[in-house]
Design a protein around this motif. Structure first.
Motif, PDB file in Angstrom:
ATOM      1  N   VAL A 585       0.784  -1.119  -0.161  1.00 28.44           N
ATOM      2  CA  VAL A 585       0.047   0.005  -0.035  1.00 28.44           C
ATOM      3  C   VAL A 585       1.025   1.063   0.009  1.00 28.44           C
ATOM      4  O   VAL A 585       1.984   1.253   0.568  1.00 28.44           O
ATOM      5  N   SER A 586       0.337   2.269  -0.785  1.00 32.42           N
ATOM      6  CA  SER A 586       1.072   3.473  -0.498  1.00 32.42           C
ATOM      7  C   SER A 586       0.231   4.718  -0.068  1.00 32.42           C
ATOM      8  O   SER A 586      -1.057   4.346  -0.050  1.00 32.42           O
ATOM      9  N   MET A 587       0.666   5.813   0.605  1.00 33.32           N
ATOM     10  CA  MET A 587      -0.127   6.689   1.293  1.00 33.32           C
ATOM     11  C   MET A 587       1.031   7.868   1.400  1.00 33.32           C
ATOM     12  O   MET A 587       2.269   7.951   1.357  1.00 33.32           O
ATOM     13  N   PHE A 588       0.147   9.050   1.416  1.00 31.72           N
ATOM     14  CA  PHE A 588       0.786  10.404   1.795  1.00 31.72           C
ATOM     15  C   PHE A 588       0.599  10.733   3.193  1.00 31.72           C
ATOM     16  O   PHE A 588      -0.744  10.517   3.702  1.00 31.72           O
ATOM     17  N   LEU A 639       4.183  -4.129   2.651  1.00 30.22           N
ATOM     18  CA  LEU A 639       5.088  -3.265   2.306  1.00 30.22           C
ATOM     19  C   LEU A 639       4.360  -2.039   2.117  1.00 30.22           C
ATOM     20  O   LEU A 639       3.579  -2.004   1.472  1.00 30.22           O
ATOM     21  N   LEU A 640       4.764  -1.053   3.127  1.00 31.76           N
ATOM     22  CA  LEU A 640       3.992   0.236   3.174  1.00 31.76           C
ATOM     23  C   LEU A 640       4.857   1.475   2.729  1.00 31.76           C
ATOM     24  O   LEU A 640       6.052   1.400   3.111  1.00 31.76           O
ATOM     25  N   VAL A 641       4.665   2.044   1.773  1.00 36.43           N
ATOM     26  CA  VAL A 641       5.197   3.385   0.977  1.00 36.43           C
ATOM     27  C   VAL A 641       4.608   4.201   1.657  1.00 36.43           C
ATOM     28  O   VAL A 641       3.482   4.652   1.258  1.00 36.43           O
ATOM     29  N   VAL A 642       5.560   5.350   2.463  1.00 36.78           N
ATOM     30  CA  VAL A 642       5.161   6.510   2.737  1.00 36.78           C
ATOM     31  C   VAL A 642       5.654   7.410   1.937  1.00 36.78           C
ATOM     32  O   VAL A 642       6.921   8.051   2.234  1.00 36.78           O
ATOM     33  N   ASP A 643       5.036   8.047   0.944  1.00 44.64           N
ATOM     34  CA  ASP A 643       5.674   9.089   0.144  1.00 44.64           C
ATOM     35  C   ASP A 643       5.456  10.324   0.427  1.00 44.64           C
ATOM     36  O   ASP A 643       4.694  10.745   1.185  1.00 44.64           O
ATOM     37  N   GLN A 644       6.260  11.204   0.286  1.00 46.67           N
ATOM     38  CA  GLN A 644       6.391  12.849   0.568  1.00 46.67           C
ATOM     39  C   GLN A 644       6.456  12.792   2.161  1.00 46.67           C
ATOM     40  O   GLN A 644       5.864  13.462   2.496  1.00 46.67           O
ATOM     41  N   PHE A 645       7.399  11.956   2.598  1.00 44.25           N
ATOM     42  CA  PHE A 645       7.471  11.879   4.196  1.00 44.25           C
ATOM     43  C   PHE A 645       7.672  13.261   4.815  1.00 44.25           C
ATOM     44  O   PHE A 645       7.416  13.430   5.920  1.00 44.25           O
TER      45      PHE A 645
END
Length: 935
Positions: A585-588, A639-645
């Motif tokens: 999953v991806s999130m901002f 797998l967690l993607v935290v974009d623009q941390f």
């Protein structure tokens, strides 16, 4: 605060509901009504203008259509020639305007019938029965249904739905903005929204509280000042057994009303809160929420389901309407048997993004997608006409017609194969053909990489069989050719007259403008092979802290692209042992990272709970427990993607930031952890996590720096995408772009934007140095395009541009400006005329300078600056940001303080006081910064 529905002019038709529920009509022109023998027509204005008997009539060009629209808007009343001329030509009509008007009337009479437009004195009147005009019929049904809400709610629901189903889009959609019908369109839209409120009130009276919760949540996102809707949402939540959520809804409404309008909630809304607190029987009896089967008449995330139009092996397809954008859609609902299958969930988001990226005129467009507990949803364009099997059964196609359909299907099929999507069931029944003979196909799916070639070959064989059936001729060999080449072979087999039209191929622009590459764009992603391999290797390491990886680089270095189109694609291809079975999953982070995390986890939850937010916020172990709750078994990995941390440090309040980081670290440090975390972080914010106790050691040990592309990698990134779609790039152009981008800070998105525009403007099959030089090159492409758009806007629109863009920016204390996503509804409050704001946003969005998305919870539309490069490369915008940086920071601080106060249950201890309060008051008195809704 209620929506108003008053007319801007005296109503043309008046309706009165009798005691028996029937409606009677009082008309000033009753004696001149249409005779029963007159041919019936349907005048439709709740959407684009249409007039139809059995099929749509040809109405002519813009001015005849605008003339007819004026007459429909004042149906039954005389509209003077002067008023019509003013509407058609404005304040300076030509000398021939009166003669032209008569000519247009004459043409319309030939189309509609001479008795339909009567000359009266110095003007004209449209003669029509009330039920022939959809807007008039809509108003009649609304009046009739509204009168029954408190007496016969089930009957009221039926009547109001009947009226609402007449809508196809914004009234006079192709007429209103340019022909002085904007006020009438707005009046009708306000009446529609009021009718939706009445229908929801009737639904609640019928006990349908669980069904309408989703629709009410979407409505308060789009119309946050409507207290009646907030009250309905609180009531529906309470009756669904969700008391805590009902109280949170009141707190949110109170914050919005106070911050945006400067008022307290009404006594009626406060009374509902008190009844919820006291669990008053007057509000109804709470019940446990039950699964609701989708059905016509429901609304899901703002999409009204109108009628069932088809069934699939795994669900149903409904014709729907999305009020927020005024669009008819198809909503495909996949049932729980498949939607809760672990393998389906693993690939759902990746599949949906690939389908959404399949932008082709002969495929059904995917507008939206999401997954809820027990169901998954795809929102697509409407599937029109019959399928090819039905068409060929009812009529005999000549060879030219058949080849045209084959060419369209072939072009769509090859475009899907280019994105590694296959159909798997291509037959005549799967091809939709509309009245104009345009073919459209849908039903594509991705397959595992190791079976793609085999599946693609099966698609080509199926296409050859389809061609053979349509053309009644043996197909050529499919070995080593594309579908387009097969269709071309049939085109060449026709005689000279029929075969004169060559196959038209639809070119796909492989460059991405300012936006990041997504996983669905992996085949267009060139130049980062070595870095992707390094990231895969780092993610596959074992030992302490191996489950965390920070990808750090300057703005414009391609961090998000390399993670999404590079790393995630490799993971799903099985680059690491078992990684093709990971959930991803991806999130901002945004302003509320726990809410964003909840939405992300629910997207991959097997048998998901209705809510995870309380658990996520329940101490440091909340995230770890929530992950264990959503994954299907002890062997599953996430797998967690935290974009623009960096948003954690620019948009999130200090309290929520600390709680979120604490929960993230606790989940990583748990020896039984089942999560891997990849973050992307701008280099100029690298010091923020390094200053955080606990996170600093993870950053020190597990960071990978994104360095500039080498000359060879740049050449590959420039030429590779074009060559993959059969377009050549002049060597001199490659050298010039390499020279321009080398050493250029943030140069990659600028390069992509310049190449995107160059690809669109090219002539023939070659991108040339001369065209690149003429466009302004790397440095000038973004600024010149933005300035050109700004200059083409009206003065009123230009005045709104700085306020729109300043809402899309956050400014750190250091002066660094970053992007900020906002809901479209937040921008709509910036001016008195929503159409002006909409035109500003759409003008910049159409040129890829703004991007559009969906709020993960409400599915409401969002807007964002496409890349931070625009903030520095467009001098005019950079000047606005610099001049207003103090205002933007003050606004952000005020927003953070307001959120802290709300999160603390409006405790007096969190109120701004003393000098700080005086400072904010002084700022609000002197600033011209647009204070709209705080997020």
């Amino acid at each position: 605060m209620q929506a108003t529905c008053s007319r801007v002019a005296e109503p043309k038709w008046r309706f009165k509901v009798n005691k028996d529920g029937r409606s009677s009509t009082h008309l000033a022109v009753a004696t001149r009504m249409v005779q029963a023998t007159m041919q019936r027509l349907q005048f439709r204005v709740l959407g684009s203008l249409e007039v139809a008997d059995d099929s749509p009539l040809e109405l002519g060009g813009p001015k005849p259509r605008a003339l007819l629209a004026q007459l429909i808007a004042y149906c039954g009343d005389v509209v003077s020639s002067e008023a019509l001329i003013d509407a058609l030509w404005g304040e300076a009509p030509p000398a021939s305007a009166a003669n032209s008007l008569q000519s247009y009337v004459s043409r319309l009479r030939k189309t509609l019938g001479s008795e339909r437009i009567e000359s009266r004195g110095s003007g004209y009147v449209l003669v029509a029965q009330p039920d022939e005009v959809d807007a008039i019929e809509f108003e009649r049904l609304v009046d009739e249904g509204r009168a029954l809400v408190g007496k016969q709610p089930d009957r009221a629901v039926s009547i109001l739905r009947e009226g609402l189903e007449l809508w196809r889009g914004r009234p006079y959609a192709d007429i209103a903005d340019g022909w002085r019908l904007g006020a009438e369109a707005t009046r009708l839209e306000e009446l529609r929204l009021a009718a939706v409120e009445d229908r929801l009130e009737a639904d609640l009276a019928c006990g349908k509280h669980a069904i309408v919760v989703g629709e009410l949540e979407a409505l308060v996102e789009e119309h946050p000042w409507w207290e009646r809707v907030w009250g309905q949402l609180m009531t529906a939540l309470y009756r669904s057994g969700r008391q805590a959520e009902a109280l949170r809804a009141f707190q949110r409404a109170r914050r919005i009303l106070g911050e945006e309008v400067g008022i307290e909630p009404s006594p009626e809304l406060r009374a509902i809160e008190e009844m919820v607190l006291q669990q008053s029987p007057e509000l109804g009896t709470p019940t446990e929420p039950e699964p609701v089967r989708p059905a016509a008449g429901m609304s899901i995330r703002g999409y009204e389901l109108r009628s069932l139009v088809g069934r699939t092996p795994h669900g149903e397809v409904f014709r729907g309407y999305h009020a927020a954008v005024g669009r008819e859609v198809d909503v495909e609902i996949i049932g729980s048997e498949l939607a809760n299958n672990a393998a389906f969930i693993r690939g759902f988001e990746s599949t949906a993004r690939r389908l959404g990226g399949l932008d082709h005129p002969n495929t059904v467009p995917v507008y939206d997608f999401w997954r809820d507990p027990d169901a998954a949803y795809f929102v697509t364009g409407c599937r029109q006409g019959g399928n090819l099997a039905e068409v060929t059964a009812s009529q005999e196609l000549n060879d030219a017609q058949a080849v045209k359909i084959l060419e369209q299907v072939a072009s769509a099929l090859d475009a899907a194969h280019a994105r590694q999507l296959v159909h798997g069931n291509l037959a005549a029944a799967a091809v939709q053909v509309d009245a104009a003979g345009t073919a459209v196909i849908h039903g594509f799916d991705p397959v595992r990489p190791d079976s793609f070639d085999r599946s693609m070959a099966a698609d080509l064989d199926a296409f050859a069989r389809l061609a053979q059936n349509v053309m009644s001729a043996p197909p050529p060999s499919t070995t080593g050719v594309s579908a387009t080449e097969l269709a071309a072979a049939y085109r060449m087999s026709l005689d000279d007259e029929e075969g004169a039209a060559a196959t038209v191929e639809v070119e796909r622009n492989p460059y991405k403008g300012l936006r990041a590459f997504e996983e669905a764009d992996a085949r267009d992603f060139f130049g980062r092979t070595e870095l992707v391999a390094q990231l895969v290797a780092r993610l596959g390491e074992t030992g302490p802290r191996s489950r965390f990886l920070a990808v750090v680089g300057p703005s414009g270095s391609g961090k998000s692209s390399v993670v999404r189109a590079g790393l995630l694609d490799a993971v799903h291809r099985g680059a690491l042992p078992g990684s093709d079975d990971w959930f991803t999953v991806s999130m901002f982070p945004g302003a509320h990272p726990f809410a964003e995390m909840e939405a992300a986890l629910l997207r991959i939850a097997v048998n998901p709970p209705p809510s995870l937010l309380e658990q996520l916020e329940d101490g440091p172990l909340g995230l770890a427990r929530a992950i264990n709750r959503v994954l299907p078994d002890a062997t599953s990995d996430l797998l967690l993607v935290v974009d623009q941390f960096e948003e954690i440090f620019t948009l999130t309040s200090e309290d929520e930031r600390e709680r979120f980081l604490g929960a993230l670290l606790a989940a990583l440090e748990d020896p039984r952890s089942r999560i891997r975390v990849v973050i992307t972080l701008r280099a100029d914010f690298h010091d923020r996590p390094l200053a955080h106790h606990g996170l600093a050691e993870w950053m020190r040990d597990r960071s990978e720096v994104v360095i500039p592309l080498t000359k060879a990698e740049l050449e590959e990134a420039i030429a590779g995408p074009a060559q993959r779609v059969g377009v050549e790039v002049e060597p001199g152009l490659v050298s010039a772009v390499v020279s321009d981008v080398t050493g250029q800070a943030g140069g990659l998105p600028l390069m992509q934007y310049a190449l995107t525009g160059l690809f669109d403007r090219k002539t023939g099959a070659t991108m040339t140095l001369a065209q690149y030089t003429a466009s302004g090159g790397i440095s000038g492409a973004v600024a010149s395009r933005a300035e050109s758009i700004y200059g083409e806007l009206s003065e009123a629109e230009r005045n709104l541009v700085p306020q729109v863009f300043l809402r899309l920016v956050a400014v750190a204390d250091s002066g660094e400006a970053t992007r900020r996503r906002v809901r479209s509804s937040e921008l709509m409050g910036l001016g008195d005329d929503r159409r002006l704001v909409t035109n500003v946003v759409n003008s910049f969005g159409s040129q890829r300078l703004l991007t559009f998305g969906r709020d993960p919870v409400s599915r409401g539309p969002t807007v964002e600056v496409a890349h931070e490069a625009l903030l520095t490369r467009w001098p005019r915008l950079a000047g606005w940001v610099k001049a207003a940086s103090d205002d933007v920071r003050s606004f952000n601080r005020l927003a953070a303080a307001a959120h802290e106060w709300v999160d603390a249950d409006r405790s007096a201890d969190y109120l701004i006081t003393g000098g700080r309060l005086e400072s904010f008051e002084a700022w609000s008195d002197r600033t011209d910064f647009a204070l709209s809704r705080l997020e």
